[in-house]
Design a protein around this motif. Structure first.
Motif, PDB file in Angstrom:
ATOM      1  N   GLU A 119       0.827  -1.206   0.000  1.00  0.00           N
ATOM      2  CA  GLU A 119       0.000   0.000   0.000  1.00  0.00           C
ATOM      3  C   GLU A 119       0.860   1.255   0.000  1.00  0.00           C
ATOM      4  OE1 GLU A 119      -3.743   2.097   2.366  1.00  0.00           O
ATOM      5  OE2 GLU A 119      -2.647   0.464   3.330  1.00  0.00           O
ATOM      6  N   GLN A 156      -1.692  -9.122  -4.622  1.00  0.00           N
ATOM      7  CA  GLN A 156      -1.264  -7.797  -5.083  1.00  0.00           C
ATOM      8  C   GLN A 156      -2.359  -7.144  -5.911  1.00  0.00           C
ATOM      9  OE1 GLN A 156       2.375  -7.620  -7.257  1.00  0.00           O
ATOM     10  NE2 GLN A 156       3.678  -7.860  -5.459  1.00  0.00           N
ATOM     11  N   GLY A 159      -4.896  -5.559  -3.843  1.00  0.00           N
ATOM     12  CA  GLY A 159      -4.364  -4.362  -3.204  1.00  0.00           C
ATOM     13  C   GLY A 159      -4.290  -3.190  -4.159  1.00  0.00           C
ATOM     14  N   THR A 163      -6.372   0.389  -3.728  1.00  0.00           N
ATOM     15  CA  THR A 163      -5.729   1.704  -3.655  1.00  0.00           C
ATOM     16  C   THR A 163      -6.177   2.600  -4.801  1.00  0.00           C
ATOM     17  OG1 THR A 163      -3.749   0.963  -4.870  1.00  0.00           O
ATOM     18  CG2 THR A 163      -3.698   0.819  -2.448  1.00  0.00           C
TER      19      THR A 163
END
Length: 220
Positions: A119, A156, A159, A163
């Motif tokens: 992050e 990933q 994530g 974001t």
């Protein structure tokens, strides 16, 4: 395609993604020789890397500037300039610049998740360029300059998407209504760029930097 047709394409539609049958053929041999090391920290640019590290590939315009940002992030083990997201195997820089490889100028970021979180790396990424510009960054126009994130695992990928959604809300709160155009997907293949591109701005401190950032903080 003739030289004249290449010139016409360079003037007209470098922002159009090619189809696979339009791609240049490329080559079997990588353009970066094995054993290359990072000009700044001396770590290898190519695997194998130490156990416990992760890798992600980021594209946000000219790879010289993006790579410079990330090699300075604590917890990043190594970085490398290269090409991803396209069709042509082992392309040269000149081929990528024709917009007939499909690749984006990209940076391989190898990091220690015990030191820097995914992050936090992505926060740096979103802040370091403008992800709403489509096939350009600043004055650099073409598919090679598009914003993209290529994940190396399903975790990933989740994530990255989280974001991106967060940063879209941050942009909207700042009055920027343009949608994020960043290409997000799994990494298929990363091709290392030529040696002279690796850590270019460490070798050429007065070299070109293109940071067309949106000017909105990831946190706030």
């Amino acid at each position: 395609m003739s030289w004249f047709e290449d010139v016409l394409r360079s003037r007209s539609d470098k922002t159009r993604m090619i189809t696979p049958d339009e791609a240049l053929p490329g080559r079997d041999t990588p353009v970066l020789a094995p054993g290359a090391v990072h000009f700044v920290n001396g770590h290898p640019l190519q695997p194998p890397f130490p156990d416990g590290l992760e890798a992600i590939v980021l594209a946000g315009g000219c790879f010289w500037g993006i790579e410079e940002i990330f090699w300075g992030v604590p917890g990043v083990y190594t970085t490398a300039a290269g090409y991803a997201g396209g069709v042509t195997p082992n392309p040269t820089y000149e081929e990528v610049c024709t917009a007939r490889t499909g690749h984006a100028e990209s940076v391989l970021v190898v990091f220690d998740p015990a030191v820097v979180s995914l992050e936090r790396l992505l926060a740096v990424f979103w802040e370091s360029h403008d992800p709403t510009l489509g096939m350009r960054q600043g004055n650099d126009v073409g598919t090679q300059y598009r914003s993209a994130v290529f994940a190396t695992s399903e975790a990933q990928l989740g994530g990255v998407e989280a974001t991106a959604e967060h940063y879209a809300r941050r942009l909207a709160a700042a009055g920027i209504d343009d949608p994020i155009t960043t290409e997000i997907g799994p990494l298929v293949r990363f091709y290392w760029a030529e040696d002279y591109h690796q850590q270019y701005l460490a070798k050429n401190p007065s070299g070109y930097r293109c940071h067309a950032a949106a000017g909105v903080a990831f946190d706030g």
